[in-house]
Design a protein around this motif. Structure first.
Motif, PDB file in Angstrom:
ATOM      1  N   GLU A  89       0.837  -1.203   0.000  1.00 58.03           N
ATOM      2  CA  GLU A  89       0.000   0.000   0.000  1.00 58.03           C
ATOM      3  C   GLU A  89       0.872   1.254   0.000  1.00 58.03           C
ATOM      4  O   GLU A  89       0.618   2.209  -0.728  1.00 58.03           O
ATOM      5  N   LEU A  90       1.899   1.245   0.860  1.00 56.64           N
ATOM      6  CA  LEU A  90       2.794   2.399   0.935  1.00 56.64           C
ATOM      7  C   LEU A  90       3.557   2.589  -0.364  1.00 56.64           C
ATOM      8  O   LEU A  90       3.634   3.706  -0.892  1.00 56.64           O
ATOM      9  N   GLU A  91       4.119   1.490  -0.900  1.00 57.82           N
ATOM     10  CA  GLU A  91       4.889   1.595  -2.137  1.00 57.82           C
ATOM     11  C   GLU A  91       3.998   2.029  -3.293  1.00 57.82           C
ATOM     12  O   GLU A  91       4.388   2.831  -4.141  1.00 57.82           O
ATOM     13  N   GLY A  92       2.780   1.480  -3.348  1.00 59.54           N
ATOM     14  CA  GLY A  92       1.849   1.864  -4.405  1.00 59.54           C
ATOM     15  C   GLY A  92       1.472   3.327  -4.315  1.00 59.54           C
ATOM     16  O   GLY A  92       1.380   4.028  -5.324  1.00 59.54           O
ATOM     17  N   ALA A  93       1.263   3.812  -3.080  1.00 60.26           N
ATOM     18  CA  ALA A  93       0.919   5.220  -2.876  1.00 60.26           C
ATOM     19  C   ALA A  93       2.074   6.121  -3.309  1.00 60.26           C
ATOM     20  O   ALA A  93       1.869   7.167  -3.926  1.00 60.26           O
ATOM     21  N   PRO A 153       6.124  16.743  -6.682  1.00 57.32           N
ATOM     22  CA  PRO A 153       7.563  16.704  -6.390  1.00 57.32           C
ATOM     23  C   PRO A 153       7.872  15.744  -5.245  1.00 57.32           C
ATOM     24  O   PRO A 153       7.077  15.570  -4.328  1.00 57.32           O
ATOM     25  N   SER A 154       9.045  15.140  -5.291  1.00 55.05           N
ATOM     26  CA  SER A 154       9.470  14.225  -4.232  1.00 55.05           C
ATOM     27  C   SER A 154      10.274  14.980  -3.176  1.00 55.05           C
ATOM     28  O   SER A 154      10.895  16.003  -3.462  1.00 55.05           O
ATOM     29  N   THR A 155      10.216  14.480  -1.945  1.00 60.67           N
ATOM     30  CA  THR A 155      11.029  15.029  -0.856  1.00 60.67           C
ATOM     31  C   THR A 155      11.623  13.854  -0.087  1.00 60.67           C
ATOM     32  O   THR A 155      11.189  12.701  -0.239  1.00 60.67           O
ATOM     33  N   ASN A 156      12.611  14.142   0.753  1.00 62.03           N
ATOM     34  CA  ASN A 156      13.279  13.068   1.489  1.00 62.03           C
ATOM     35  C   ASN A 156      12.335  12.332   2.436  1.00 62.03           C
ATOM     36  O   ASN A 156      12.528  11.151   2.713  1.00 62.03           O
ATOM     37  N   ASP A 157      11.322  13.044   2.942  1.00 59.52           N
ATOM     38  CA  ASP A 157      10.419  12.425   3.910  1.00 59.52           C
ATOM     39  C   ASP A 157       9.065  12.057   3.298  1.00 59.52           C
ATOM     40  O   ASP A 157       8.093  11.855   4.007  1.00 59.52           O
ATOM     41  N   LEU A 158       9.007  11.955   1.963  1.00 55.41           N
ATOM     42  CA  LEU A 158       7.725  11.716   1.294  1.00 55.41           C
ATOM     43  C   LEU A 158       7.065  10.418   1.762  1.00 55.41           C
ATOM     44  O   LEU A 158       5.880  10.388   2.084  1.00 55.41           O
ATOM     45  N   LYS A 159       7.842   9.325   1.822  1.00 51.14           N
ATOM     46  CA  LYS A 159       7.244   8.055   2.246  1.00 51.14           C
ATOM     47  C   LYS A 159       6.731   8.136   3.678  1.00 51.14           C
ATOM     48  O   LYS A 159       5.705   7.547   4.020  1.00 51.14           O
ATOM     49  N   CYS A 160       7.437   8.868   4.512  1.00 52.41           N
ATOM     50  CA  CYS A 160       6.986   9.021   5.899  1.00 52.41           C
ATOM     51  C   CYS A 160       5.656   9.755   5.954  1.00 52.41           C
ATOM     52  O   CYS A 160       4.751   9.388   6.715  1.00 52.41           O
ATOM     53  N   ARG A 161       5.523  10.796   5.134  1.00 50.45           N
ATOM     54  CA  ARG A 161       4.280  11.560   5.149  1.00 50.45           C
ATOM     55  C   ARG A 161       3.117  10.759   4.566  1.00 50.45           C
ATOM     56  O   ARG A 161       1.983  10.872   5.016  1.00 50.45           O
ATOM     57  N   ILE A 162       3.427   9.938   3.565  1.00 53.78           N
ATOM     58  CA  ILE A 162       2.380   9.080   3.007  1.00 53.78           C
ATOM     59  C   ILE A 162       1.964   8.036   4.033  1.00 53.78           C
ATOM     60  O   ILE A 162       0.766   7.759   4.217  1.00 53.78           O
ATOM     61  N   LEU A 163       2.944   7.451   4.726  1.00 54.56           N
ATOM     62  CA  LEU A 163       2.620   6.465   5.755  1.00 54.56           C
ATOM     63  C   LEU A 163       1.790   7.101   6.857  1.00 54.56           C
ATOM     64  O   LEU A 163       0.835   6.499   7.373  1.00 54.56           O
ATOM     65  N   GLU A 164       2.121   8.329   7.230  1.00 58.02           N
ATOM     66  CA  GLU A 164       1.336   9.014   8.255  1.00 58.02           C
ATOM     67  C   GLU A 164      -0.112   9.218   7.780  1.00 58.02           C
ATOM     68  O   GLU A 164      -1.057   9.081   8.562  1.00 58.02           O
ATOM     69  N   SER A 165      -0.289   9.524   6.503  1.00 57.41           N
ATOM     70  CA  SER A 165      -1.639   9.660   5.965  1.00 57.41           C
ATOM     71  C   SER A 165      -2.396   8.341   6.036  1.00 57.41           C
ATOM     72  O   SER A 165      -3.574   8.305   6.395  1.00 57.41           O
TER      73      SER A 165
END
Length: 454
Positions: A55-59, A69-81
């Motif tokens: 789910e996280l990788e797909g998001a 745009p990508s950021t260094n903490d993008l996956k963290c913010r998506i996981l938080e969502s």
């Protein structure tokens, strides 16, 4: 207004990202996982709910593919969502916030039609995802139900939030001049749709064929074999017409009424639903659940049926042109398209505005209005709906805005929506800080650096 225009506002991205992408992402991620592209594991548990790595990788992939745009903490913010949404669902259970079956079914049908329009047909959906349309529908239904619960919780949390014109103006002034979004050409376009009624003679042909098939089954032939051979439901090739166990209210009301009037093993005479004409066999009942199978034939519209709709729509057009009827009134009262009739016939963007970017407009609609003058109403034209059925429509090209940089005069509604989302996001973020103390949350140590619980 897309999130990239307010990239300095992490709260807006953090809380609203999943609302925009969850259903599409999770299904695509599921398809990727089944093809071995993602090694899956549970990365977070929230009470009785889980979040998978797929789910996280797909998001993450979907977010980047959308041009953000990508950021260094993008996956963290998506996981938080993702976690925020699961907390919303868990808290909804605690607070007894529920959605009705009718709400879920309505949203499900709209989402199915969206997927069909994007991918092309039910058959192509089955090929792409490697699932029958019924399996796809069942999986999508659970996700739609969860999204509706999330939305209702968000509305409950932010129901008293409002935005004043002064706040919108301050919000606009707070955006750096070099960060103001540039909007492509926008148009206000409406449609009135008429779906041709199938002639009674075509229905009688289908009913007679189904009556013959029913008799063959009564004489000993296998229902499933005949369903695979004759049913016009794409999934019948794999399921033999079996719909599996369904709760009351999940299927077409006429279909359900006919199915539940049968005894197990009994086969109905031909009955008509909103999808076509069926013969139905009730397989088994378990309380409020029932299992049935069917053979469906879909009577086709003829050119005469289409011509009748063209004449009807041309009469409506003449009334509008003569000012005997407004376009908006005609669309609300006479259009057969539920997606646009409630908005007076107008196509809407993601924020609910009828000033829509040409980039978001269906290409067939854009090409239709490209040769029209502003204020014009087109002659009736035939087209194929996402479900494959023929229909007829007229277009109203109300207005147009040239490409421009955001400003208060032309884009007030967009700025208003962005400011409202910002305030709602902050309210939900504050709520999350308290709510995460009331539910069990466990996050895989791989994501400790995200500091979500801190």
């Amino acid at each position: 207004m897309t999130l990239k225009y307010f990239k300095y506002n992490p709260l807006l991205i953090r809380v609203t990202l999943l609302t925009l992408f969850l259903v599409q992402i999770s299904i695509v991620a599921s398809a990727q996982s089944s093809k071995g592209q993602v090694v899956d594991k549970i990365i977070a548990k929230i009470d009785n709910y889980i979040i998978l790595k797929s789910e996280l990788e797909g998001a993450y992939i979907d977010y980047l593919a959308s041009g953000q745009p990508s950021t260094n903490d993008l996956k963290c913010r998506i996981l938080e969502s993702l976690i925020t949404n699961k907390v919303l669902v868990a808290k909804a259970e605690i607070d007894s916030v529920v959605v009705s079956d009718e709400e879920v079914e309505s949203m499900l049908e709209r989402k199915l039609q969206y997927f069909i329009s994007q991918i092309g047909s039910e058959e192509r959906i089955e090929q792409y995802y490697g699932k029958t349309i019924q399996q796809f529908r069942d999986e999508l239904k659970e996700k739609e139900k969860e999204q509706l619960v999330v939305r209702k919780m968000q509305e409950t949390i932010s129901e008293n939030i409002s935005v004043t014109p002064a706040e919108v103006e301050l919000f606009f002034k707070s955006i750096p001049r070099d960060s103001l979004p540039f909007f492509s050409k926008e148009v206000t376009v409406g449609q009135i749709v008429k779906v041709p009624s199938v002639s009674e003679s075509e229905k009688l042909v289908a009913e007679q064929k189904l009556s013959d098939l029913r008799q063959r089954i009564l004489n000993g032939e296998d229902f499933g074999t005949l369903a695979k051979q004759y049913s016009e439901e794409p999934a019948a090739q794999n399921t033999g017409g079996d719909l599996g166990f369904q709760p009351r209210g999940a299927l077409d009301p006429k279909f359900e009424a006919a199915a539940l009037s049968l005894k197990p093993g009994e086969i109905s005479k031909p009955i008509e639903s909103s999808f076509g004409i069926h013969i139905i066999q009730l397989v088994e009942r378990r309380g409020n659940l029932y299992n049935s199978r069917h053979i469906i034939l879909i009577p086709k519209t003829t050119q005469k049926d289409i011509d009748r709709s063209i004449v009807e729509l041309d009469s409506i057009r003449n009334l509008i042109v003569q000012d005997s009827l407004t376009f908006e009134q005609a669309a609300k009262e006479l259009s057969d398209d539920q997606n646009t009739s409630s908005s007076g016939g107008y196509f809407l963007d993601a924020q609910g505005s009828n000033s829509i970017s040409v980039k978001e407009l269906d290409p067939t609609v854009y090409f239709a209005i490209d040769t029209m003058t502003l204020g014009a109403i087109s002659k009736p034209v035939s087209f194929r709906q996402p479900d494959g059925k023929e229909a007829v429509r007229i277009f109203y090209y109300k207005s147009s805005k040239k490409p421009h940089q955001a400003n208060m005069k032309d884009d007030y509604q967009k700025l208003y929506a962005a400011k409202l989302n910002q305030k709602r996001s902050k309210a939900i973020s504050r709520w999350f800080s308290d709510a995460k103390q009331e539910v069990f949350i466990n996050i895989d140590e791989e994501y400790d650096q995200c500091n979500i619980l801190k």
